[in-house]
Design an enzyme around this catalytic site. Structure first.
Site, PDB file in Angstrom:
ATOM      1  N   LYS A 137     -59.690  -3.922 -26.640  1.00  0.00           N
ATOM      2  CA  LYS A 137     -58.438  -4.618 -26.352  1.00  0.00           C
ATOM      3  C   LYS A 137     -57.188  -3.866 -26.801  1.00  0.00           C
ATOM      4  CE  LYS A 137     -58.133  -8.348 -24.826  1.00  0.00           C
ATOM      5  NZ  LYS A 137     -58.437  -9.641 -25.460  1.00  0.00           N
TER       6      LYS A 137
ATOM      7  N   GLU B 115     -45.797 -11.574 -25.504  1.00  0.00           N
ATOM      8  CA  GLU B 115     -46.230 -12.967 -25.656  1.00  0.00           C
ATOM      9  C   GLU B 115     -45.370 -13.684 -26.694  1.00  0.00           C
ATOM     10  OE1 GLU B 115     -50.399 -12.497 -26.520  1.00  0.00           O
ATOM     11  OE2 GLU B 115     -50.700 -11.461 -24.617  1.00  0.00           O
TER      12      GLU B 115
ATOM     13  N   GLN C 220     -24.127 -31.280 -40.572  1.00  0.00           N
ATOM     14  CA  GLN C 220     -24.744 -30.214 -41.361  1.00  0.00           C
ATOM     15  C   GLN C 220     -26.022 -29.714 -40.690  1.00  0.00           C
ATOM     16  OE1 GLN C 220     -24.427 -30.242 -45.728  1.00  0.00           O
ATOM     17  NE2 GLN C 220     -26.622 -30.576 -45.733  1.00  0.00           N
TER      18      GLN C 220
ATOM     19  N   LYS D  31     -26.583 -26.188 -38.446  1.00  0.00           N
ATOM     20  CA  LYS D  31     -26.670 -24.788 -38.870  1.00  0.00           C
ATOM     21  C   LYS D  31     -28.040 -24.145 -38.758  1.00  0.00           C
ATOM     22  CE  LYS D  31     -22.830 -25.603 -41.609  1.00  0.00           C
ATOM     23  NZ  LYS D  31     -23.013 -26.986 -41.155  1.00  0.00           N
TER      24      LYS D  31
HETATM   25  N1  ARG Z   1     -22.225 -28.710 -45.748  1.00  0.00           N
HETATM   26  C1  ARG Z   1     -21.340 -29.427 -44.916  1.00  0.00           C
HETATM   27  C2  ARG Z   1     -21.665 -29.141 -43.445  1.00  0.00           C
HETATM   28  O1  ARG Z   1     -22.354 -28.225 -43.217  1.00  0.00           O
HETATM   29  C3  ARG Z   1     -19.932 -29.034 -45.175  1.00  0.00           C
HETATM   30  C4  ARG Z   1     -18.936 -30.116 -44.989  1.00  0.00           C
HETATM   31  C5  ARG Z   1     -19.124 -31.160 -45.992  1.00  0.00           C
HETATM   32  N2  ARG Z   1     -18.134 -32.166 -45.898  1.00  0.00           N
HETATM   33  C6  ARG Z   1     -18.257 -33.327 -46.518  1.00  0.00           C
HETATM   34  N3  ARG Z   1     -17.313 -34.149 -46.416  1.00  0.00           N
HETATM   35  N4  ARG Z   1     -19.347 -33.608 -47.179  1.00  0.00           N
HETATM   36  O2  ARG Z   1     -21.265 -29.810 -42.554  1.00  0.00           O
END
Ligand code: ARG
Length: 456
Positions: free
Chosen positions: A283, A290, A322, A325
Site C-alpha cells: 500500500k 483524505e 465568546q 473564537k
Molecule cells: N472574552 C469575552 C469574549 O470573548 C470578551 C468580552 C467580555 N465582555 C464582558 N462583558 N464579559 O467575548
C-alpha cells in the site's frame, strides 16, 4: 485578578471561573490587544485623562510585555486570568502600579474584543490570500508542465469527453480565484473600527474615533455603538468563505484520490507525501488528500455552530459571543493548513501519460463528436444523437471503439458517413475543435494560462 468585584460579597465558585474563562484560546489575540491598548492610551492622553508621562510609562510597559510574550508565551498560559484583556491589565498594573489602573478608562471589553478580533481577522485574511495565490501559481506551473496530457473528462463519474489535464487544473484555478475574491470582499466590510463604542451606548469622553480607527489601520469607523459591540457578521463571513474554500479543496482531493487509484492510475503521488499500511506492504495511501477531504467537515461544523450561537442573541453584547473564537481559530487554521498541503501535493505529483491516454482511447469519449460529424453533414442533432446511440450499442456488442467500426457498417446507419469520419473523431481533432473560450483546445488552454498568470 478580576476586572470587577465591588458589588460582590462572595468569592466566585472555582468551577464557574474555569467555565467562564477564554484565556486558553483568546491569548492568540495578545498582539492586537497590546497594540489597541497603546493606541487607547494615546486617546486618553488627548482627552487629558492621563498626562504625557503616564502615557509614556503605559506605552513602554505594553511594549515590554509584548517582547516578553514573544519570548515566552507560557507567561500568559500559566496565568489563571479570565481572558487576554484581564491578563494584560493585570500585567500592566503589576509592572507600573496604579498608573496602570487608568488604562481601562472609558473602555469596555465588549468593544475591545471585537476590535482586536477584527484586527486579527484582517491579518489572517491577508495571509490566506497570499497562500491561495501561491497555490494558483503551482496550478499554473503544473498546467504548463503537463500541457499536452490527454485524460478523460467525467460527468456522473462516467467518461464524458476528452480533456487536457491542464484544463482540469485550470478549473481549480478558477475556484480558488473566487475564494480569494470572496476574502478580498470581506476585507471591505470588516474594515470599520468599533473602538470608542463603549459597552453599548457610546463614550462620555470627547474622543476622536476617526483618529483611533486610523491609528489601528482601519479605513472607517462603525456607525452605531449597539451594532458595534454585537456584530459578528465578519466571523460568519469568514467561516462561510472557509467552508466554500474547503469544499473546493475537498473536491480537488476527491478527484486526485480517484486519479490515484490503481484502476485509474492517472497520477502518482511522491513517496514524500504518501504513507504505508501497517499490515499490507504493497500500500501507498493518499492520506494527505483524505485528511483534507475529512477536515472539511469540522469547518462546516464551525459555520453552523456560529450561525446557531448568534441567532437568538438579544442586543447587545452577550457572553454567548465568546463562543465565536474557538471555531473561528480552528477553521481558519484548518483551511490555511489544507491550502499549504494542497501546494505540497501539486509539487509532488507526476502524471502517467500512458494510462490517461489509454483510458480515453478505451472509451466512447468521442461519441458526441460523431453526432457533430453528422450534424455537419446536414442531419438534425436529435436524429444524429439517436443514431450514434445505436452505433455505440453496436460497438459495445462487438467490443470495439467507434473508430474501429468499418465504414461500410457505418454506412448502414447513415449514408452521410465518409472516410473523413475517422479523422473527425480522432482524439486530436476532438480536442482541437473544443475551441470555444474556456474550452479544452490547446489554443484555449494556452490563452487561459496567459490570462491566469496576469491574475496572480
Ligand atoms: N472574552 C469575552 C469574549 O470573548 C470578551 C468580552 C467580555 N465582555 C464582558 N462583558 N464579559 O467575548
Amino acid at each position: 485578578m478580576f476586572l470587577w468585584g465591588g458589588r460582590f460579597k462572595k468569592k466566585s465558585n472555582k468551577s464557574f471561573l474555569n467555565f467562564n474563562k477564554s484565556l486558553s484560546f483568546d491569548y492568540i489575540l495578545v498582539k492586537q490587544d497590546i497594540l489597541s491598548s497603546i493606541i487607547w492610551s494615546k486617546t486618553l492622553l488627548k482627552c487629558n485623562l492621563i498626562n504625557n508621562a503616564e502615557q509614556n510609562i503605559i506605552e513602554n510597559c505594553l511594549i515590554k510585555i509584548k517582547k516578553n510574550v514573544k519570548n515566552d508565551l507560557s507567561i500568559i498560559l500559566n496565568s489563571d486570568c479570565e481572558d487576554i484583556h484581564t491578563w494584560i491589565e493585570q500585567e500592566v498594573i503589576k509592572r507600573i502600579g496604579s498608573i496602570g489602573k487608568k488604562l481601562r478608562t472609558g473602555r469596555s471589553r465588549n468593544e475591545q474584543i471585537t476590535t482586536i478580533l477584527k484586527m486579527w481577522c484582517i491579518s489572517i485574511i491577508k495571509k490566506i490570500i497570499i497562500s491561495l495565490k501561491s497555490v494558483q501559481k503551482k496550478i499554473l506551473h503544473l498546467s504548463e508542465k503537463y500541457i499536452d496530457i490527454v485524460m478523460p473528462g467525467y460527468t456522473h463519474l462516467q467518461i464524458a469527453q476528452p480533456i487536457f489535464f491542464s484544463h482540469w487544473c485550470l478549473s481549480y484555478f478558477e475556484m480558488i480565484d473566487r475564494d480569494k475574491n470572496r476574502l478580498i470582499d470581506i476585507l471591505k466590510r470588516i474594515d470599520y473600527c468599533p473602538l470608542g463604542s463603549g459597552a453599548i451606548s457610546g463614550i462620555s469622553y470627547n474622543i476622536d474615533r476617526y483618529k483611533l480607527a486610523e491609528d489601528l489601520n482601519f479605513t472607517d469607523i462603525t456607525k452605531n455603538s449597539i451594532d458595534s459591540v454585537s456584530d459578528r457578521d465578519y466571523v460568519v463571513e469568514i467561516l462561510s468563505c472557509s467552508s466554500i474554500g474547503m469544499m473546493h479543496l475537498s473536491r480537488l482531493s476527491e478527484d486526485l484520490i480517484f486519479f490515484n487509484t490503481s484502476e485509474a492510475n492517472f497520477i502518482e503521488l511522491s513517496d514524500k507525501i504518501t504513507s504505508g499500511s501497517s499490515l499490507m506492504p504493497q500500500k501507498k495511501n493518499p492520506d494527505i488528500l483524505e485528511l483534507i477531504r475529512g477536515k472539511c467537515g469540522r469547518v462546516y461544523g464551525s459555520l453552523i455552530s456560529i450561525l446557531v450561537v448568534l441567532k437568538g442573541i438579544p442586543m447587545a453584547y452577550n457572553k454567548d459571543m465568546q463562543e465565536d473564537k474557538e471555531c473561528l481559530f480552528d477553521s481558519v487554521k484548518t483551511w490555511y493548513d489544507c491550502i499549504c498541503m494542497v501546494s505540497l501535493v501539486f509539487e509532488n505529483i507526476s502524471l502517467n501519460k500512458k494510462s490517461c491516454l489509454k483510458s480515453v482511447k478505451n472509451s466512447f469519449a468521442n461519441a458526441t463528436d460523431l453526432v457533430d460529424y453528422l450534424v455537419a453533414k446536414g442531419m438534425t442533432f436529435k436524429e444524429a444523437h439517436i443514431l450514434v446511440g445505436k452505433i455505440v450499442l453496436y460497438s459495445i456488442s462487438k467490443n470495439k471503439h467507434l473508430n474501429e467500426i468499418k465504414l461500410y457498417i457505418l454506412k448502414t446507419y447513415s449514408i452521410l458517413f465518409e472516410e473523413d469520419v475517422y479523422e473527425y473523431i480522432s482524439i486530436e481533432k476532438v480536442l482541437e475543435r473544443k475551441n470555444s473560450i474556456g474550452g479544452t483546445s490547446k489554443k484555449q488552454i494556452l490563452n487561459s494560462i496567459e490570462l491566469a498568470r496576469k491574475r496572480v
